[in-house]
Scaffold this active site. Structure first.
Site, PDB file in Angstrom:
ATOM      1  N   LYS A 282      -3.029   3.116  -2.297  1.00  0.00           N
ATOM      2  CA  LYS A 282      -4.384   3.346  -1.818  1.00  0.00           C
ATOM      3  C   LYS A 282      -4.312   4.478  -0.802  1.00  0.00           C
ATOM      4  CE  LYS A 282      -7.505   0.980  -2.548  1.00  0.00           C
ATOM      5  NZ  LYS A 282      -8.522   1.059  -3.616  1.00  0.00           N
TER       6      LYS A 282
ATOM      7  N   MET B 283      -9.801   9.280   8.115  1.00  0.00           N
ATOM      8  CA  MET B 283     -10.196   9.834   6.813  1.00  0.00           C
ATOM      9  C   MET B 283     -11.276  10.910   6.957  1.00  0.00           C
ATOM     10  SD  MET B 283     -10.193   6.173   4.777  1.00  0.00           S
ATOM     11  CE  MET B 283     -10.872   5.298   6.207  1.00  0.00           C
TER      12      MET B 283
ATOM     13  N   ASP C   5       0.819  -1.206   0.000  1.00  0.00           N
ATOM     14  CA  ASP C   5       0.000   0.000   0.000  1.00  0.00           C
ATOM     15  C   ASP C   5       0.854   1.259   0.000  1.00  0.00           C
ATOM     16  OD1 ASP C   5      -2.551  -0.927  -0.205  1.00  0.00           O
ATOM     17  OD2 ASP C   5      -3.076  -0.713   1.912  1.00  0.00           O
TER      18      ASP C   5
END
Length: 263
Positions: free
Chosen positions: A64, A182, A42
């Site tokens: 990602k 996030m 990742d």
């Protein structure tokens, strides 16, 4: 050292790389990384962690990262399956923990449906490592009876988006620490919604680049969250922590600000 393709049954290992500091890896994770013949890495996994791979391993970067162009999840799952069916010892190296907002659950379901054996190795999640680095617990008998890990970025087609206003009342009544992943792009909306149930003076910490040499943080009240994020140019990847476990840290920050203002 050359590693052979050892699994008779196709096999993939999902490894949690933790928040970035290689010293936070588990021994089990280090062993799995070293044994891999193919690693799918990742974007948020630090280069220092990838150095534990064998020199003969094939390393495939599958970025990602929220808010940026990413490798499609369907492509990653297809690639894992293809390599595993080809007899490779496949490690999917994921930031944090594979099962905490790492889409590990989706990958396990897909691989098992195709007859591939899956092993999951946990990693320290950024929400835990971040507050620990500040000397703050996520739970405390006097301040927090539990902790809730939640994403501020739902699927684009989601019809069951989080009701943050309702959640704020639950957090206040149950004395929960909120750890929001996030959530930076929606910080203003999060602040407005959480103020429905939480006191405006509830402490908040925003921690960026958790455990890395570039880590930095701000501490403020919920009422000042968006203003502080903009003023200090806080950005992703960051975690937002909300709750009374941060009271002591907030008092220290406020005292420091008063001393600076007094000159």
């Amino acid at each position: 050292m050359t590693h052979s393709k050892t699994h008779a049954q196709p096999h993939v290992t999902l490894v949690g790389a933790g928040p970035g500091d290689p010293e936070l890896l588990t021994l089990k994770a280090v062993k799995a990384i070293a044994a891999a013949t193919v690693l799918l890495v990742d974007d948020l996994v630090s280069d220092a962690i990838v150095t534990y791979a064998s020199p003969s391993a094939r390393i495939i970067h599958v970025g990602k990262r929220g808010g940026c162009q990413s490798t499609p999840q369907a492509f990653i799952e297809k690639l894992m399956l293809q390599e595993a069916l080809g007899g490779e010892n496949v490690v999917r190296l994921k930031g944090g923990d594979p099962f905490i907002f790492g889409r590990g659950g989706e990958e396990v379901e897909h691989l098992r449906a195709q007859g591939v054996k899956v092993t999951v190795i946990n990693g320290i999640t950024a929400g835990l490592a971040g507050v620990t680095s500040l000397g703050v617990p996520l739970t405390h008998r006097a301040h927090a009876h539990g902790v809730l890990f939640i994403t501020g970025h739902a699927k684009q087609d989601a019809t069951d988006a989080v009701d943050w206003a309702a959640l704020s009342h639950t957090a206040a009544q149950a004395k929960l620490t909120l750890v929001i992943y996030m959530g930076m792009r929606g910080a203003a909306q999060l602040q407005a919604a959480l103020l429905h149930g939480l006191d405006p003076h509830t402490p908040v910490a925003v921690i960026q680049h958790v455990s890395l040499p570039t880590q930095r943080h701000v501490v403020c009240t919920l009422n000042d969250l968006h203003h502080t994020v903009v003023r200090d140019q806080m950005a992703s990847p960051s975690v937002i922590v909300v709750g009374d476990v941060l009271q002591g840290l907030l008092h220290i920050e406020q005292n420091n600000q008063r001393l600076v203002a007094a000159g």
